[in-house]
Design a protein around this motif. Structure first.
Motif, PDB file in Angstrom:
ATOM      1  N   UNK A 170      -3.978  -1.988   3.345  1.00 41.82           N
ATOM      2  CA  UNK A 170      -3.214  -2.564   4.463  1.00 41.82           C
ATOM      3  C   UNK A 170      -2.062  -3.441   4.000  1.00 41.82           C
ATOM      4  N   UNK A 171      -1.946  -3.643   2.700  1.00 40.51           N
ATOM      5  CA  UNK A 171      -0.979  -4.626   2.205  1.00 40.51           C
ATOM      6  C   UNK A 171       0.470  -4.232   2.501  1.00 40.51           C
ATOM      7  N   UNK A 172       1.179  -5.153   3.167  1.00 42.28           N
ATOM      8  CA  UNK A 172       2.603  -4.944   3.454  1.00 42.28           C
ATOM      9  C   UNK A 172       3.434  -6.152   3.053  1.00 42.28           C
ATOM     10  N   UNK A 173       2.782  -7.165   2.500  1.00 43.95           N
ATOM     11  CA  UNK A 173       3.480  -8.418   2.208  1.00 43.95           C
ATOM     12  C   UNK A 173       3.458  -8.782   0.731  1.00 43.95           C
ATOM     13  N   UNK A 174       3.469  -7.768  -0.121  1.00 44.27           N
ATOM     14  CA  UNK A 174       3.394  -8.036  -1.556  1.00 44.27           C
ATOM     15  C   UNK A 174       4.532  -8.944  -2.013  1.00 44.27           C
ATOM     16  N   UNK A 175       5.721  -8.702  -1.526  1.00 46.25           N
ATOM     17  CA  UNK A 175       6.876  -9.504  -1.923  1.00 46.25           C
ATOM     18  C   UNK A 175       6.653 -10.978  -1.602  1.00 46.25           C
ATOM     19  N   UNK A 229       0.798  -1.217   0.000  1.00 39.31           N
ATOM     20  CA  UNK A 229       0.000   0.000   0.000  1.00 39.31           C
ATOM     21  C   UNK A 229       0.831   1.267   0.000  1.00 39.31           C
ATOM     22  N   UNK A 230       1.927   1.289   0.724  1.00 39.46           N
ATOM     23  CA  UNK A 230       2.731   2.502   0.855  1.00 39.46           C
ATOM     24  C   UNK A 230       3.401   2.888  -0.461  1.00 39.46           C
ATOM     25  N   UNK A 231       3.596   1.908  -1.358  1.00 37.35           N
ATOM     26  CA  UNK A 231       4.238   2.201  -2.642  1.00 37.35           C
ATOM     27  C   UNK A 231       3.237   2.566  -3.731  1.00 37.35           C
TER      28      UNK A 231
END
Length: 510
Positions: free
Chosen positions: A287-292, A218-220
């Motif tokens: 809320x996504x922080x685990x895209x990698x 989300x932050x990107x």
């Protein structure tokens, strides 16, 4: 180039020559050897210098095996008679900025540290806490040559070099990492346009039960309007990023504007809105922080990519099975020549409290020689790595030094031999200044001190409205109107006026 010279007269030119020769020969005079007696004969080897221990602060965790490598670095500094040893201290990212500021305020003596405009560099410059480095850089030829002239020229503060710019690439080149095997499964040709990408993403959505189309942290997601725009990676005479969140610069009008009203990327806001509504973008994007992790697990068919030498390497383990199931899509890749200000995000700075600034700069020059650079950045040859030609290397251990705090030099960088070919192609592209178009506002670095109250008020709008707009959560038209209204009510125009004044000051001198 307008690179200002400290030594402009014939007399001082002689001094420069002396310093240059001293730097080449490892005979630079500094605090550490000031008391050494002269050699007894002209042919005698230079006297061994007293060794000054330089204290450094860097953010992050200490790399595995760092103590062994640091000992090897200090042994070679001694063997090369630089007159220095390094005492490197790593501090947690979560507290780094505050901790360094407190140490500076308390008058603690240390010799170098990582700073940046996004940490505390502007404030440190305002308080005259940092050394000016123009003359020191000019006197150290290896350091100066290892960094492109554009990087020196356009990373000054108030016309001065206030830190050694640390970087490997010369601008932003955006794209997506996609599953090549899925593209081929649906009989689609290599992706060359945003239309091709859209066909791929919708094919995944319609045909795959366990794989979703696209995930990004989300932050990107504030990068999505630049990635998914028809003008992505092109230098068009309309708007460009200026390094200040939420704002852009209209080249046509020479005005600072909100990024959300930029005509060049208006199509992208509409595209993001559509993709979120259709389920192409992860519904959990806010809320996504685990895209990698999710992409590595095969749960998504595409994710974010930037040609920075870091992003693509996160996924190289997916190719350990011998397949080539990944590939990189760069919008407008064949015509790519994006704007850049050659701006770097990290700087090696020297506090004015340091008593050993000359020795620090001697070490920075020493680290700009390939053999020494490779020792610090990649570790001990044969134990931690081995060379593959002049520009690549094979990893042999877990040693990973964060080069962005000290050693990044565009001309000396090596890429690991497990880098996927597409990633290496676009990373190499991004290291060359000639592949970019000079931004008309190059040299601009926003200093918010004069409008810090208003800037503090509007900053929360990034997370509350601007980011959800960029993620597609708030429909384009609704989000743009809300941004306009909120920005006006919180005094945003005063911030825009200050950015405009600072850009005008930069462009008026060109």
């Amino acid at each position: 180039m307008r690179l200002k010279r400290w030594f402009g007269t014939a007399t001082t030119a002689v001094l420069v020559s002396s310093l240059v020769l001293a730097g080449c020969g490892g005979n630079t005079k500094n605090e550490g050897n000031a008391a050494n007696p002269p050699s007894s004969t002209d042919s005698a080897a230079p006297a061994a210098k007293d060794i000054v221990t330089l204290k450094a602060y860097f953010p992050g965790d200490k790399p595995a095996g760092f103590d062994t490598v640091l000992q090897a670095v200090n042994d070679k500094l001694k063997a090369d008679n630089i007159g220095a040893a390094l005492n490197v201290n790593f501090m947690p990212w979560s507290d780094y900025g505050n901790a360094v500021s407190v140490k500076m305020s308390a008058g603690e003596e240390f010799d170098m540290y990582l700073d940046a405009p996004w940490i505390s560099m502007n404030q440190m410059i305002e308080s005259k806490s940092l050394m000016e480095l123009d003359a020191a850089v000019a006197a150290r030829p290896e350091l100066k040559a290892s960094i492109p002239e554009e990087m020196w020229e356009y990373n000054k503060f108030g016309g001065k070099i206030m830190g050694v710019p640390l970087g490997t690439t010369q601008g932003q080149l955006y794209g997506l990492l996609i599953r090549k095997d899925l593209r081929e499964k649906y009989g689609l040709p290599e992706l060359k346009t945003l239309g091709d990408l859209e066909k791929f993403l919708y094919a995944v959505k319609e045909n795959e039960k366990d794989v979703k189309p696209f995930v990004i942290n989300g932050i990107k997601a504030d990068k999505l309007p630049f990635i998914l725009s028809d003008s992505a990676n092109l230098a068009k005479d309309e708007v460009l990023e200026i390094g200040v969140n939420m704002f852009s610069y209209s080249i046509k009008d020479k005005k600072v504007i909100g990024q959300w009203v930029s005509p060049t990327i208006a199509d992208a806001y509409e595209r993001v809105t559509k993709y979120y509504k259709d389920g192409i973008i992860s519904k959990n994007i806010a809320q996504e922080q685990n895209a990698e992790t999710l992409f590595k697990q095969g749960k998504y068919a595409a994710t974010y990519y930037a040609a920075d030498g870091v992003e693509g390497l996160k996924y190289s383990e997916m190719l350990k099975d011998g397949s080539d199931k990944l590939e990189i899509f760069i919008p407008n890749g064949e015509q790519a020549k994006p704007y850049t200000a050659y701006q770097q995000w990290n700087f090696l700075c020297i506090p004015t409290t340091s008593k050993h600034s000359d020795t620090v700069m001697d070490v920075m020059n020493w680290l700009s020689i390939k053999e020494n650079h490779d020792l610090m950045e990649y570790g001990i040859q044969g134990k931690d790595w081995e060379p593959v030609g002049d520009s690549s290397y094979k990893v042999l251990s877990a040693y990973t030094f964060p080069g962005y705090v000290l050693t990044w030099r565009p001309t000396l960088n090596r890429t690991p031999d497990n880098m996927m070919p597409d990633d290496k192609k676009w990373f190499d592209f991004s290291t060359k200044t000639s592949n970019f178009t000079l931004s008309p506002i190059a040299g601009f670095n926003f200093n918010a001190e004069k409008v810090k109250t208003e800037y503090a008020k509007i900053t929360p709008l990034h997370d509350s409205i601007f980011l959800p707009l960029s993620q597609g959560l708030i429909p384009a038209e609704e989000g743009k109107k809300t941004m306009e209204d909120k920005m006006a009510s919180l005094g945003g125009q005063k911030v825009i006026d200050e950015i405009q004044a600072q850009i005008d000051a930069v462009t008026s001198g060109k």
